[in-house]
Design a protein around this motif. Structure first.
Motif, short mmCIF file in Angstrom:
data_model
loop_
_atom_site.label_atom_id
_atom_site.label_comp_id
_atom_site.label_asym_id
_atom_site.label_seq_id
_atom_site.Cartn_x
_atom_site.Cartn_y
_atom_site.Cartn_z
N ILE A 251 0.84 -1.20 0.00
CA ILE A 251 0.00 0.00 0.00
C ILE A 251 0.87 1.25 0.00
O ILE A 251 0.61 2.21 -0.75
CB ILE A 251 -0.97 -0.02 1.19
CG1 ILE A 251 -2.03 -1.10 0.97
CG2 ILE A 251 -1.63 1.34 1.39
CD1 ILE A 251 -2.87 -1.41 2.19
N LEU A 252 1.93 1.26 0.81
CA LEU A 252 2.83 2.42 0.86
C LEU A 252 3.51 2.66 -0.49
O LEU A 252 3.59 3.80 -0.96
CB LEU A 252 3.87 2.23 1.95
CG LEU A 252 3.37 2.31 3.39
CD1 LEU A 252 4.49 1.98 4.37
CD2 LEU A 252 2.78 3.68 3.69
N PHE A 253 3.99 1.60 -1.13
CA PHE A 253 4.61 1.76 -2.43
C PHE A 253 3.61 2.20 -3.50
O PHE A 253 3.94 2.99 -4.38
CB PHE A 253 5.32 0.48 -2.87
CG PHE A 253 6.64 0.27 -2.19
CD1 PHE A 253 7.64 1.23 -2.25
CD2 PHE A 253 6.88 -0.89 -1.48
CE1 PHE A 253 8.86 1.04 -1.61
CE2 PHE A 253 8.09 -1.09 -0.84
CZ PHE A 253 9.08 -0.11 -0.90
N ALA A 254 2.38 1.71 -3.41
CA ALA A 254 1.35 2.15 -4.36
C ALA A 254 1.05 3.63 -4.18
O ALA A 254 0.92 4.37 -5.17
CB ALA A 254 0.09 1.31 -4.17
N LEU A 255 0.97 4.08 -2.93
CA LEU A 255 0.72 5.50 -2.67
C LEU A 255 1.90 6.36 -3.13
O LEU A 255 1.70 7.44 -3.70
CB LEU A 255 0.45 5.73 -1.19
CG LEU A 255 -0.89 5.21 -0.67
CD1 LEU A 255 -0.96 5.33 0.84
CD2 LEU A 255 -2.04 5.94 -1.34
N ALA A 256 3.11 5.88 -2.92
CA ALA A 256 4.29 6.62 -3.38
C ALA A 256 4.31 6.70 -4.90
O ALA A 256 4.58 7.78 -5.47
CB ALA A 256 5.56 5.95 -2.86
N THR A 257 3.99 5.62 -5.57
CA THR A 257 3.95 5.62 -7.04
C THR A 257 2.88 6.57 -7.54
O THR A 257 3.09 7.34 -8.48
CB THR A 257 3.69 4.20 -7.56
OG1 THR A 257 4.71 3.34 -7.08
CG2 THR A 257 3.65 4.15 -9.08
N TRP A 258 1.71 6.55 -6.90
CA TRP A 258 0.62 7.46 -7.27
C TRP A 258 1.06 8.91 -7.08
O TRP A 258 0.80 9.76 -7.93
CB TRP A 258 -0.62 7.15 -6.43
CG TRP A 258 -1.70 8.15 -6.60
CD1 TRP A 258 -2.55 8.28 -7.65
CD2 TRP A 258 -2.03 9.20 -5.68
NE1 TRP A 258 -3.40 9.34 -7.43
CE2 TRP A 258 -3.10 9.91 -6.23
CE3 TRP A 258 -1.53 9.57 -4.44
CZ2 TRP A 258 -3.67 10.99 -5.59
CZ3 TRP A 258 -2.09 10.65 -3.80
CH2 TRP A 258 -3.16 11.35 -4.37
N GLY A 259 1.74 9.19 -5.97
CA GLY A 259 2.19 10.55 -5.70
C GLY A 259 3.19 11.04 -6.73
O GLY A 259 3.08 12.16 -7.25
N VAL A 260 4.18 10.23 -7.05
CA VAL A 260 5.19 10.61 -8.05
C VAL A 260 4.52 10.78 -9.41
O VAL A 260 4.82 11.75 -10.14
CB VAL A 260 6.31 9.56 -8.11
CG1 VAL A 260 7.23 9.79 -9.30
CG2 VAL A 260 7.11 9.58 -6.81
N ASP A 261 3.61 9.91 -9.76
CA ASP A 261 2.90 10.01 -11.03
C ASP A 261 2.10 11.31 -11.11
O ASP A 261 2.11 11.99 -12.13
CB ASP A 261 1.98 8.81 -11.22
CG ASP A 261 1.23 8.85 -12.53
OD1 ASP A 261 1.90 8.92 -13.59
OD2 ASP A 261 -0.01 8.81 -12.50
N THR A 262 1.44 11.65 -10.01
CA THR A 262 0.65 12.89 -9.97
C THR A 262 1.54 14.12 -10.13
O THR A 262 1.21 15.04 -10.88
CB THR A 262 -0.15 12.96 -8.65
OG1 THR A 262 -0.99 11.81 -8.56
CG2 THR A 262 -1.00 14.21 -8.59
N PHE B 161 4.60 14.32 -11.50
CA PHE B 161 5.13 14.39 -12.86
C PHE B 161 4.05 14.79 -13.86
O PHE B 161 4.31 15.54 -14.80
CB PHE B 161 5.77 13.07 -13.28
CG PHE B 161 7.15 12.87 -12.73
CD1 PHE B 161 8.06 13.90 -12.71
CD2 PHE B 161 7.53 11.65 -12.23
CE1 PHE B 161 9.34 13.74 -12.22
CE2 PHE B 161 8.81 11.46 -11.72
CZ PHE B 161 9.72 12.51 -11.71
N SER B 162 2.85 14.32 -13.66
CA SER B 162 1.74 14.68 -14.55
C SER B 162 1.49 16.19 -14.50
O SER B 162 1.32 16.84 -15.54
CB SER B 162 0.49 13.92 -14.15
OG SER B 162 -0.60 14.32 -14.93
N LYS B 163 1.49 16.74 -13.30
CA LYS B 163 1.27 18.19 -13.15
C LYS B 163 2.43 18.97 -13.76
O LYS B 163 2.21 20.00 -14.40
CB LYS B 163 1.12 18.56 -11.67
CG LYS B 163 -0.08 17.97 -11.01
CD LYS B 163 -1.36 18.57 -11.53
CE LYS B 163 -2.53 17.97 -10.77
NZ LYS B 163 -3.80 18.32 -11.34
#
Length: 62
Positions: free
Chosen positions: A36-47, A49-51
């Motif tokens: 779950i922590l790695f999924a949240l970290a991946t989501w955060g980095v993706d967000t 970079f997207s911005k």
């Protein structure tokens, strides 16, 4: 092929040390939490970079 399966089964029975239920449950919880922590970290980095990419192209285009 049958010999391979028999030898594999013998190895599982005689040479593998299996965890008890409590140890397996504890490790499962640890793996779930880190997943779950790695999924949240991946989501955060993706967000982020997207911005950043969105800002870059907005400045570039208009």
């Amino acid at each position: 092929m049958l010999t391979y399966v028999k030898e594999s089964w013998e190895e599982l029975k005689n040479n593998v040390t299996w965890l008890n239920r409590e140890q397996a449950s504890n490790l499962m919880v640890i793996v779930a939490v880190f997943s779950i922590l790695f999924a949240l970290a991946t989501w955060g980095v993706d967000t982020v970079f997207s911005k950043l990419i969105q800002l870059y192209f907005n400045k570039l285009i208009g």
